[in-house]
Motif scaffolding. Structure first.
Motif, PDB file in Angstrom:
ATOM      1  N   HIS A 188       0.861  -1.185   0.000  1.00 46.42           N
ATOM      2  CA  HIS A 188       0.000   0.000   0.000  1.00 46.42           C
ATOM      3  C   HIS A 188       0.899   1.238   0.000  1.00 46.42           C
ATOM      4  CE1 HIS A 188      -4.007   1.472   0.070  1.00 46.42           C
ATOM      5  NE2 HIS A 188      -4.034   1.898   1.319  1.00 46.42           N
ATOM      6  N   MET A 189       2.077   1.071  -0.602  1.00 45.17           N
ATOM      7  CA  MET A 189       3.104   2.081  -0.768  1.00 45.17           C
ATOM      8  C   MET A 189       3.840   2.346   0.552  1.00 45.17           C
ATOM      9  SD  MET A 189       2.612   2.273  -3.949  1.00 45.17           S
ATOM     10  CE  MET A 189       1.476   0.977  -4.391  1.00 45.17           C
ATOM     11  N   ILE A 190       4.745   3.301   0.532  1.00 47.15           N
ATOM     12  CA  ILE A 190       5.588   3.597   1.697  1.00 47.15           C
ATOM     13  C   ILE A 190       4.870   4.495   2.702  1.00 47.15           C
ATOM     14  CG2 ILE A 190       7.718   4.728   2.466  1.00 47.15           C
ATOM     15  CD1 ILE A 190       8.986   3.909  -0.178  1.00 47.15           C
ATOM     16  N   THR A 191       4.179   5.527   2.196  1.00 45.27           N
ATOM     17  CA  THR A 191       3.609   6.539   3.098  1.00 45.27           C
ATOM     18  C   THR A 191       2.118   6.753   2.919  1.00 45.27           C
ATOM     19  OG1 THR A 191       3.999   8.380   1.568  1.00 45.27           O
ATOM     20  CG2 THR A 191       5.815   7.788   3.058  1.00 45.27           C
ATOM     21  N   HIS A 192       1.439   5.921   2.136  1.00 46.23           N
ATOM     22  CA  HIS A 192       0.021   6.138   1.816  1.00 46.23           C
ATOM     23  C   HIS A 192      -0.153   7.474   1.083  1.00 46.23           C
ATOM     24  CE1 HIS A 192      -4.411   6.398   2.334  1.00 46.23           C
ATOM     25  NE2 HIS A 192      -4.333   5.076   2.481  1.00 46.23           N
ATOM     26  N   PRO A 193       0.546   7.643  -0.050  1.00 46.99           N
ATOM     27  CA  PRO A 193       0.537   8.926  -0.745  1.00 46.99           C
ATOM     28  C   PRO A 193      -0.655   9.093  -1.678  1.00 46.99           C
ATOM     29  CG  PRO A 193       1.876   7.385  -1.952  1.00 46.99           C
ATOM     30  CD  PRO A 193       1.397   6.653  -0.724  1.00 46.99           C
ATOM     31  N   ARG A 194      -0.851  10.325  -2.098  1.00 50.84           N
ATOM     32  CA  ARG A 194      -1.755  10.628  -3.213  1.00 50.84           C
ATOM     33  C   ARG A 194      -0.922  10.515  -4.488  1.00 50.84           C
ATOM     34  NH1 ARG A 194      -7.343  10.773  -3.641  1.00 50.84           N
ATOM     35  NH2 ARG A 194      -8.236  11.587  -1.724  1.00 50.84           N
ATOM     36  N   LEU A 195      -0.903   9.335  -5.075  1.00 49.93           N
ATOM     37  CA  LEU A 195      -0.013   9.068  -6.200  1.00 49.93           C
ATOM     38  C   LEU A 195      -0.285   9.955  -7.404  1.00 49.93           C
ATOM     39  CD1 LEU A 195      -0.026   5.160  -5.989  1.00 49.93           C
ATOM     40  CD2 LEU A 195       1.914   6.657  -5.474  1.00 49.93           C
ATOM     41  N   ALA A 196      -1.530  10.326  -7.609  1.00 46.29           N
ATOM     42  CA  ALA A 196      -1.896  11.049  -8.831  1.00 46.29           C
ATOM     43  C   ALA A 196      -1.220  12.410  -8.945  1.00 46.29           C
ATOM     44  CB  ALA A 196      -3.414  11.227  -8.905  1.00 46.29           C
ATOM     45  N   ILE A 197      -0.747  12.956  -7.830  1.00 48.66           N
ATOM     46  CA  ILE A 197      -0.141  14.290  -7.903  1.00 48.66           C
ATOM     47  C   ILE A 197       1.366  14.254  -7.679  1.00 48.66           C
ATOM     48  CG2 ILE A 197      -0.352  15.005  -5.472  1.00 48.66           C
ATOM     49  CD1 ILE A 197      -1.532  17.695  -6.627  1.00 48.66           C
ATOM     50  N   LEU A 198       1.945  13.057  -7.644  1.00 47.80           N
ATOM     51  CA  LEU A 198       3.396  12.942  -7.524  1.00 47.80           C
ATOM     52  C   LEU A 198       4.062  12.970  -8.889  1.00 47.80           C
ATOM     53  CD1 LEU A 198       3.834  10.152  -4.805  1.00 47.80           C
ATOM     54  CD2 LEU A 198       3.709  12.640  -4.499  1.00 47.80           C
ATOM     55  N   ASP A 199       5.283  13.503  -8.936  1.00 50.62           N
ATOM     56  CA  ASP A 199       6.041  13.447 -10.177  1.00 50.62           C
ATOM     57  C   ASP A 199       6.633  12.041 -10.324  1.00 50.62           C
ATOM     58  OD1 ASP A 199       8.201  13.437  -8.446  1.00 50.62           O
ATOM     59  OD2 ASP A 199       8.907  15.441  -8.999  1.00 50.62           O
ATOM     60  N   GLU A 200       7.219  11.771 -11.477  1.00 51.76           N
ATOM     61  CA  GLU A 200       7.668  10.408 -11.771  1.00 51.76           C
ATOM     62  C   GLU A 200       8.662   9.855 -10.753  1.00 51.76           C
ATOM     63  OE1 GLU A 200      10.578   8.796 -15.066  1.00 51.76           O
ATOM     64  OE2 GLU A 200       8.567   9.030 -15.928  1.00 51.76           O
ATOM     65  N   PRO A 201       9.724  10.582 -10.395  1.00 57.32           N
ATOM     66  CA  PRO A 201      10.689   9.997  -9.447  1.00 57.32           C
ATOM     67  C   PRO A 201      10.056   9.639  -8.102  1.00 57.32           C
ATOM     68  CG  PRO A 201      11.640  11.903 -10.542  1.00 57.32           C
ATOM     69  CD  PRO A 201      10.181  11.905 -10.880  1.00 57.32           C
ATOM     70  N   ASN A 202       9.178  10.489  -7.603  1.00 61.85           N
ATOM     71  CA  ASN A 202       8.587  10.241  -6.290  1.00 61.85           C
ATOM     72  C   ASN A 202       7.494   9.180  -6.342  1.00 61.85           C
ATOM     73  OD1 ASN A 202       9.762  12.264  -4.166  1.00 61.85           O
ATOM     74  ND2 ASN A 202       9.570  13.409  -6.082  1.00 61.85           N
ATOM     75  N   MET A 203       6.779   9.128  -7.444  1.00 57.72           N
ATOM     76  CA  MET A 203       5.790   8.060  -7.600  1.00 57.72           C
ATOM     77  C   MET A 203       6.481   6.701  -7.670  1.00 57.72           C
ATOM     78  SD  MET A 203       3.005   7.324 -10.618  1.00 57.72           S
ATOM     79  CE  MET A 203       2.548   9.033 -10.778  1.00 57.72           C
ATOM     80  N   LEU A 204       7.543   6.617  -8.465  1.00 55.87           N
ATOM     81  CA  LEU A 204       8.253   5.349  -8.593  1.00 55.87           C
ATOM     82  C   LEU A 204       8.952   4.961  -7.295  1.00 55.87           C
ATOM     83  CD1 LEU A 204       9.754   5.615 -12.188  1.00 55.87           C
ATOM     84  CD2 LEU A 204       7.922   4.119 -11.403  1.00 55.87           C
ATOM     85  N   TYR A 205       9.435   5.939  -6.545  1.00 51.94           N
ATOM     86  CA  TYR A 205      10.050   5.638  -5.251  1.00 51.94           C
ATOM     87  C   TYR A 205       9.039   4.961  -4.340  1.00 51.94           C
ATOM     88  CZ  TYR A 205      12.218   6.293  -0.666  1.00 51.94           C
ATOM     89  OH  TYR A 205      12.737   6.075   0.587  1.00 51.94           O
ATOM     90  N   GLU A 206       7.829   5.503  -4.249  1.00 54.61           N
ATOM     91  CA  GLU A 206       6.785   4.915  -3.401  1.00 54.61           C
ATOM     92  C   GLU A 206       6.436   3.497  -3.851  1.00 54.61           C
ATOM     93  OE1 GLU A 206       4.944   5.806  -0.762  1.00 54.61           O
ATOM     94  OE2 GLU A 206       5.623   7.860  -0.395  1.00 54.61           O
ATOM     95  N   MET A 207       6.306   3.301  -5.143  1.00 57.23           N
ATOM     96  CA  MET A 207       5.907   1.995  -5.663  1.00 57.23           C
ATOM     97  C   MET A 207       7.032   0.969  -5.565  1.00 57.23           C
ATOM     98  SD  MET A 207       3.887   3.017  -9.154  1.00 57.23           S
ATOM     99  CE  MET A 207       2.379   4.004  -9.156  1.00 57.23           C
ATOM    100  N   GLU A 208       8.189   1.335  -6.087  1.00 62.11           N
ATOM    101  CA  GLU A 208       9.277   0.364  -6.220  1.00 62.11           C
ATOM    102  C   GLU A 208       9.933   0.022  -4.888  1.00 62.11           C
ATOM    103  OE1 GLU A 208      10.563   1.521 -10.822  1.00 62.11           O
ATOM    104  OE2 GLU A 208      11.799   2.172  -9.118  1.00 62.11           O
ATOM    105  N   LYS A 209      10.112   1.016  -4.037  1.00 58.29           N
ATOM    106  CA  LYS A 209      10.800   0.739  -2.779  1.00 58.29           C
ATOM    107  C   LYS A 209       9.887   0.022  -1.792  1.00 58.29           C
ATOM    108  CE  LYS A 209      14.565   2.558  -4.283  1.00 58.29           C
ATOM    109  NZ  LYS A 209      15.635   1.667  -4.794  1.00 58.29           N
ATOM    110  N   SER A 210       8.606   0.280  -1.846  1.00 58.41           N
ATOM    111  CA  SER A 210       7.677  -0.492  -1.018  1.00 58.41           C
ATOM    112  C   SER A 210       7.690  -1.954  -1.441  1.00 58.41           C
ATOM    113  CB  SER A 210       6.263   0.083  -1.132  1.00 58.41           C
ATOM    114  OG  SER A 210       5.352  -0.663  -0.357  1.00 58.41           O
ATOM    115  N   LYS A 211       7.688  -2.179  -2.745  1.00 56.54           N
ATOM    116  CA  LYS A 211       7.770  -3.549  -3.259  1.00 56.54           C
ATOM    117  C   LYS A 211       9.083  -4.204  -2.838  1.00 56.54           C
ATOM    118  CE  LYS A 211       7.717  -6.191  -7.585  1.00 56.54           C
ATOM    119  NZ  LYS A 211       7.496  -6.130  -9.059  1.00 56.54           N
TER     120      LYS A 211
END
Length: 439
Positions: A188-211
């Motif tokens: 459920h990601m790292i911080t429970h973010p609002r993904l739709a308003i994140l830029d690419e590096p921060n969106m991928l950080y939440e997705m990839e590092k949580s995985k």
């Protein structure tokens, strides 16, 4: 190899109905020939999900799927952070360059990491607007935020969202113990973010590092499923998320699947799709009779997968449901389990995809029926046994079913099927041939 076969053979009551071609084999829509599927999923990982709800699941022998916020778990390597330019540089730039569609995502991504209490609320609200397709309003909100930042209207400090704050009380050792009991843990990601308003590096950080966190603590099989917080269906988010997680509760763009998401108030109707995902959010505002009606619909439709989404439990977490209500609801599901396959979100997804891509080859000879079962999917990730239905000669009163070095002998149970006698059994794709023989 577990649960090789389900020991149910049906025979004809009326001889002239036994006209099916011997050896004819099909894959049942749901495991063990059930009429529908149910997945009980939990968001955020608040402590009472594990202290209160999980023991209930175990009592009913229901596997659950827990979408966990990994950054809050002690021992996690990856916590929330901003990936990008120094935030002071971004703040300074906002004084002369208005927020626009080009810089919106970067500024929103930085908002929670300014060392101030208050900007996160703006970031969350702006993300909600982007999810709703109101980007221009989100731009105005982020512009307002940074004006207040420049004017010193926020106090220094660290702020977390409520979901992140509620996701405490357990640790990876306990989660491994729960996983060993048959429960699925997913991102459920790292911080429970609002993904739709994140830029690419921060969106991928939440997705990839949580995985990656889940991979390191639980293993590859638990990196299959994911859920973008708030049930986002934002197309830009989905484009990235599909590349990280094989199965997303947010969206599953399968051509053979009709989706009814949490925000859609529709009930399953007629469709030319093979499957329906009927996703419903169980909250304090949901009457229990309505929740029970979802189960009845699933039993009666034959092609429906009920995906329950639950958050808080016993006062902790969003829309927390009381233990007594969960107990009554699970009792209701259990009473209908003869017709319902209760399984994790990941395993139902695996079963459907395996079935839709599988190939069967059937041969007969020497008093045996031989079945080959295969699919082209990643064998390491798609490893759920499929249930096969093979029609057998009426004279077979007892049947031996074998795959590899596992076998079982079963006796027939008489029931109606206008096509003739058959046997239902579980088999693993891309494994040894399955052999059926009469004894």
């Amino acid at each position: 190899m577990k649960n090789l076969l389900l020991p149910v053979i049906t025979g004809c009551l009326i001889a002239n109905l036994c006209n099916a071609q011997t050896g004819k084999t099909e894959i049942t829509r749901w495991q063990d020939g059930k009429k529908g599927a149910v997945s009980i999923t939990w968001d955020d990982g608040s402590i009472n999900q594990f202290k209160v709800a999980l023991p209930l699941l175990n009592r009913f022998k229901f596997p659950g799927t827990f979408f966990i916020i990994t950054g809050q778990i002690p021992g996690s390597q990856y916590q929330g952070k901003f990936i990008g330019r120094p935030v002071k540089e971004i703040i300074s730039e906002t004084a002369t360059v208005p927020t626009n569609k080009t810089n919106l995502f970067e500024r929103a991504s930085a908002a929670s990491y300014l060392g101030l209490v208050g900007p996160m609320d703006y970031y969350y609200n702006a993300g909600s607007l982007v999810d709703a397709g109101k980007t221009d309003e989100a731009i105005k909100l982020i512009d307002e935020l940074y004006k207040k930042v420049r004017n010193g209207e926020f106090k220094p400090g660290v702020q977390h969202n409520p979901e992140y704050m509620d996701a405490h009380g357990t640790n990876w050792a306990e989660i491994r113990k729960y996983a060993a009991q048959g429960h699925e843990f997913a991102s459920h990601m790292i911080t429970h973010p609002r993904l739709a308003i994140l830029d690419e590096p921060n969106m991928l950080y939440e997705m990839e590092k949580s995985k990656l966190e889940i991979l390191n603590h639980l293993g590859a099989s638990y990196t299959f499923s994911g859920e973008g917080p708030f049930g986002t269906e934002n197309e830009r988010v989905m484009e990235y998320a599909y590349k990280v997680y094989p199965a997303l509760r947010n969206r599953m763009p399968e051509p053979w699947l009709k989706e009814i998401t949490r925000g859609n108030k529709s009930n399953p109707g007629n469709t030319d799709k093979e499957y329906i995902q009927f996703q419903r959010g169980a909250t304090t505002k949901t009457p229990l009779p309505m929740m029970k009606a979802w189960v009845d619909t699933t039993v009666n439709k034959n092609n429906t997968w009920l995906v329950l989404t639950i958050h808080g439990v016993e006062g902790i977490g969003w829309e927390a449901l009381p233990k007594q209500e969960l107990d009554e609801y699970f009792t209701y599901i259990k009473a209908r389990q003869k017709n319902l396959w209760v399984a994790t979100f990941g395993n139902v997804t695996r079963y459907m995809r395996e079935r839709q891509s599988a190939k069967l080859q059937v041969k007969q000879g020497d008093g045996k029926i031989t079945v080959s079962l295969s699919h082209p999917l990643n064998k390491a990730m798609y490893n759920v046994p499929l249930t096969l239905k093979t029609y057998i000669p009426q004279k077979w009163k007892t049947v031996k079913i074998a795959q590899g070095n596992k076998s079982r002998i079963v006796k027939p149970v008489i029931a109606l099927d206008e096509k003739g006698p058959y046997v239902l059994y579980r088999a693993y794709p891309n494994d040894a041939q399955i052999t059926l023989s009469g004894i």
